[in-house]
Design a protein around this motif. Structure first.
Motif, PDB file in Angstrom:
ATOM      1  N   LEU A 109      20.813  27.446  31.583  1.00  0.00           N
ATOM      2  CA  LEU A 109      21.174  26.118  31.094  1.00  0.00           C
ATOM      3  C   LEU A 109      19.950  25.273  30.759  1.00  0.00           C
ATOM      4  CD1 LEU A 109      24.088  25.338  33.574  1.00  0.00           C
ATOM      5  CD2 LEU A 109      24.212  26.367  31.299  1.00  0.00           C
ATOM      6  N   ASN A 110      18.930  25.347  31.608  1.00  0.00           N
ATOM      7  CA  ASN A 110      17.648  24.673  31.353  1.00  0.00           C
ATOM      8  C   ASN A 110      16.585  25.371  32.196  1.00  0.00           C
ATOM      9  OD1 ASN A 110      17.850  23.570  34.004  1.00  0.00           O
ATOM     10  ND2 ASN A 110      19.007  21.816  33.209  1.00  0.00           N
ATOM     11  N   ASP A 111      15.431  24.734  32.369  1.00  0.00           N
ATOM     12  CA  ASP A 111      14.343  25.380  33.109  1.00  0.00           C
ATOM     13  C   ASP A 111      14.683  25.610  34.579  1.00  0.00           C
ATOM     14  OD1 ASP A 111      12.805  25.475  30.850  1.00  0.00           O
ATOM     15  OD2 ASP A 111      11.712  23.599  31.277  1.00  0.00           O
ATOM     16  N   ALA A 112      15.640  24.850  35.101  1.00  0.00           N
ATOM     17  CA  ALA A 112      15.955  24.962  36.529  1.00  0.00           C
ATOM     18  C   ALA A 112      17.309  25.623  36.788  1.00  0.00           C
ATOM     19  CB  ALA A 112      15.924  23.585  37.191  1.00  0.00           C
ATOM     20  N   PHE A 113      18.321  25.282  35.990  1.00  0.00           N
ATOM     21  CA  PHE A 113      19.688  25.692  36.295  1.00  0.00           C
ATOM     22  C   PHE A 113      20.122  26.907  35.479  1.00  0.00           C
ATOM     23  CE2 PHE A 113      19.884  21.489  38.102  1.00  0.00           C
ATOM     24  CZ  PHE A 113      20.809  21.607  39.132  1.00  0.00           C
ATOM     25  N   LYS A 114      20.854  27.791  36.165  1.00  0.00           N
ATOM     26  CA  LYS A 114      21.523  28.910  35.517  1.00  0.00           C
ATOM     27  C   LYS A 114      22.987  28.919  35.962  1.00  0.00           C
ATOM     28  CE  LYS A 114      17.487  31.983  35.249  1.00  0.00           C
ATOM     29  NZ  LYS A 114      16.936  33.306  35.633  1.00  0.00           N
ATOM     30  N   ALA A 115      23.828  29.503  35.126  1.00  0.00           N
ATOM     31  CA  ALA A 115      25.250  29.621  35.451  1.00  0.00           C
ATOM     32  C   ALA A 115      25.679  31.072  35.267  1.00  0.00           C
ATOM     33  CB  ALA A 115      26.092  28.707  34.582  1.00  0.00           C
ATOM     34  N   SER A 116      26.453  31.559  36.212  1.00  0.00           N
ATOM     35  CA  SER A 116      26.973  32.925  36.163  1.00  0.00           C
ATOM     36  C   SER A 116      28.496  32.874  36.147  1.00  0.00           C
ATOM     37  CB  SER A 116      26.490  33.716  37.382  1.00  0.00           C
ATOM     38  OG  SER A 116      27.075  35.000  37.420  1.00  0.00           O
ATOM     39  N   PHE A 117      29.094  33.690  35.263  1.00  0.00           N
ATOM     40  CA  PHE A 117      30.553  33.780  35.161  1.00  0.00           C
ATOM     41  C   PHE A 117      30.938  35.254  35.328  1.00  0.00           C
ATOM     42  CE2 PHE A 117      29.052  30.258  32.612  1.00  0.00           C
ATOM     43  CZ  PHE A 117      29.837  29.201  33.055  1.00  0.00           C
ATOM     44  N   ALA A 118      31.967  35.503  36.128  1.00  0.00           N
ATOM     45  CA  ALA A 118      32.270  36.886  36.482  1.00  0.00           C
ATOM     46  C   ALA A 118      33.760  37.169  36.477  1.00  0.00           C
ATOM     47  CB  ALA A 118      31.694  37.216  37.862  1.00  0.00           C
ATOM     48  N   LEU A 119      34.081  38.424  36.192  1.00  0.00           N
ATOM     49  CA  LEU A 119      35.418  38.975  36.340  1.00  0.00           C
ATOM     50  C   LEU A 119      35.342  40.169  37.284  1.00  0.00           C
ATOM     51  CD1 LEU A 119      36.695  38.951  32.646  1.00  0.00           C
ATOM     52  CD2 LEU A 119      37.386  37.398  34.482  1.00  0.00           C
ATOM     53  N   SER A 120      36.360  40.314  38.105  1.00  0.00           N
ATOM     54  CA  SER A 120      36.423  41.466  39.007  1.00  0.00           C
ATOM     55  C   SER A 120      37.795  42.103  38.912  1.00  0.00           C
ATOM     56  CB  SER A 120      36.137  41.059  40.456  1.00  0.00           C
ATOM     57  OG  SER A 120      37.146  40.197  40.941  1.00  0.00           O
ATOM     58  N   GLY A 121      37.857  43.385  39.165  1.00  0.00           N
ATOM     59  CA  GLY A 121      39.126  44.093  39.159  1.00  0.00           C
ATOM     60  C   GLY A 121      39.112  45.212  40.172  1.00  0.00           C
ATOM     61  N   GLY A 122      40.278  45.539  40.672  1.00  0.00           N
ATOM     62  CA  GLY A 122      40.344  46.599  41.663  1.00  0.00           C
ATOM     63  C   GLY A 122      41.757  46.869  42.107  1.00  0.00           C
ATOM     64  N   ILE A 123      41.872  47.596  43.197  1.00  0.00           N
ATOM     65  CA  ILE A 123      43.177  47.933  43.765  1.00  0.00           C
ATOM     66  C   ILE A 123      43.176  47.629  45.255  1.00  0.00           C
ATOM     67  CG2 ILE A 123      43.752  49.700  42.054  1.00  0.00           C
ATOM     68  CD1 ILE A 123      42.868  51.804  44.092  1.00  0.00           C
ATOM     69  N   MET A 124      44.366  47.305  45.755  1.00  0.00           N
ATOM     70  CA  MET A 124      44.587  47.112  47.182  1.00  0.00           C
ATOM     71  C   MET A 124      45.688  48.066  47.626  1.00  0.00           C
ATOM     72  SD  MET A 124      44.700  43.010  47.760  1.00  0.00           S
ATOM     73  CE  MET A 124      43.267  41.968  47.555  1.00  0.00           C
ATOM     74  N   GLN A 125      45.494  48.685  48.755  1.00  0.00           N
ATOM     75  CA  GLN A 125      46.551  49.498  49.332  1.00  0.00           C
ATOM     76  C   GLN A 125      46.897  48.957  50.715  1.00  0.00           C
ATOM     77  OE1 GLN A 125      46.171  53.683  50.944  1.00  0.00           O
ATOM     78  NE2 GLN A 125      47.484  54.109  49.179  1.00  0.00           N
ATOM     79  N   TYR A 126      48.157  48.568  50.884  1.00  0.00           N
ATOM     80  CA  TYR A 126      48.649  48.119  52.175  1.00  0.00           C
ATOM     81  C   TYR A 126      49.406  49.270  52.831  1.00  0.00           C
ATOM     82  CZ  TYR A 126      47.478  43.311  51.085  1.00  0.00           C
ATOM     83  OH  TYR A 126      46.794  42.158  50.782  1.00  0.00           O
ATOM     84  N   VAL A 127      49.194  49.436  54.119  1.00  0.00           N
ATOM     85  CA  VAL A 127      49.814  50.523  54.873  1.00  0.00           C
ATOM     86  C   VAL A 127      50.498  49.937  56.102  1.00  0.00           C
ATOM     87  CG1 VAL A 127      49.434  52.677  56.124  1.00  0.00           C
ATOM     88  CG2 VAL A 127      48.058  52.161  54.092  1.00  0.00           C
ATOM     89  N   LEU A 128      51.720  50.366  56.351  1.00  0.00           N
ATOM     90  CA  LEU A 128      52.452  49.985  57.555  1.00  0.00           C
ATOM     91  C   LEU A 128      52.804  51.245  58.324  1.00  0.00           C
ATOM     92  CD1 LEU A 128      53.827  47.781  59.262  1.00  0.00           C
ATOM     93  CD2 LEU A 128      55.905  48.224  57.939  1.00  0.00           C
ATOM     94  N   ASP A 129      52.296  51.353  59.547  1.00  0.00           N
ATOM     95  CA  ASP A 129      52.540  52.513  60.401  1.00  0.00           C
ATOM     96  C   ASP A 129      53.768  52.229  61.269  1.00  0.00           C
ATOM     97  OD1 ASP A 129      52.543  54.667  62.082  1.00  0.00           O
ATOM     98  OD2 ASP A 129      50.434  54.495  62.665  1.00  0.00           O
ATOM     99  N   GLY A 130      54.908  52.824  60.864  1.00  0.00           N
ATOM    100  CA  GLY A 130      56.151  52.573  61.578  1.00  0.00           C
ATOM    101  C   GLY A 130      56.154  53.079  62.997  1.00  0.00           C
TER     102      GLY A 130
END
Length: 257
Positions: A109-130
């Motif tokens: 942005l200038n001599d001092a400030f920078k800006a970072s923009f990000a995207l993330s993606g993934g998977i979640m697995q939930y497990v229930l042990d009966g």
């Protein structure tokens, strides 16, 4: 009524508690900031790997346990950052395993400030042990003694504004609001991945030549309908060799770092 009763139990367990966020929390959040915000990737001039583990209520059987391993770093010539993390969170009969990759783009942005923009993606697995759930009716065939799985896609967004002494960022994981589906007979739970919102900020106090530097920071967490959660910390560095600090989670805990 029996089926509804056990599905309700499942919803409560997947939320961990009735007044808790779905994602795990970390007392030393300032040491693994990438776990909260994918836009942190590439903001340092080196690659960094972090392994964290958290044991809650030590000595109690099946108490919450969290393990997370992350790595991120810059592609300097292209103003980009890459990162990823693997996390496992377990509470009693329920566990969650997540794997994410992220990409960030950094703008000067200038001599001092920078800006970072990000995207993330993934998977979640939930497990229930009966087998770890005590049923009122041992012959109930909805929540059996077997292991139930639910695998969900997920995505997140983050931004990060920073200098060499100050930062402010925000992120929103679980953007898809995916619903859990544990049963093959078409019975779906009402619980879903709720959007979480994180905001962090910190500033490094003291001159570049100072032997002692203080870094106060704050973390705000929100997920509907839980009230806004606030954490703050202050970290003291001596000669960039040793450090210690204090952390406070509002209406919850005080920690020595």
């Amino acid at each position: 009524m029996k089926k509804f009763h056990y599905i309700s139990i499942l919803i409560v367990m997947m939320a961990l508690t009735s007044w808790s966020q779905q994602l795990p929390q970390y007392t030393q959040y300032m040491l693994n900031d990438y776990a909260f915000n994918p836009a942190v990737a590439g903001t340092k001039d080196y690659y960094r790997g972090v392994f964290s583990q958290r044991y809650q209520w030590t000595g109690i059987d099946d108490a919450p346990r969290t393990f997370i391993m992350s790595a991120n770093g810059p592609l300097k010539k292209r103003n980009m950052g890459l990162g990823g993390y693997l996390m496992n969170d377990k509470t009693g009969p329920a566990s969650q395993t997540s794997f994410y990759l992220s990409y960030s783009y950094i703008v000067k942005l200038n001599d001092a400030f920078k800006a970072s923009f990000a995207l993330s993606g993934g998977i979640m697995q939930y497990v229930l042990d009966g087998s770890k759930v005590l049923l009122e009716d041992p012959d109930d065939n909805v929540l059996s003694n077997g292991i139930q799985y639910s695998t969900l896609p997920d995505a997140g967004f983050g931004f990060y504004l920073y200098t060499n002494r100050f930062y402010f960022g925000g992120s929103a994981p679980q953007l898809f609001n995916s619903r859990y589906n544990f049963f093959e007979n078409g019975i779906n739970g009402q619980s879903s991945l709720e959007r979480h919102y994180y905001f962090t900020s910190g500033v490094r106090l003291g001159d570049e030549s100072s032997a002692l530097n203080l870094t106060p920071s704050i973390l705000l967490k929100y997920v509907d309908p839980v009230p806004l959660q606030i954490e703050g910390s202050i970290k003291a560095d001596y000669l960039n060799m040793v450090w210690m600090g204090l952390s406070y989670r509002h209406e919850d805990a005080l920690a020595i770092l």
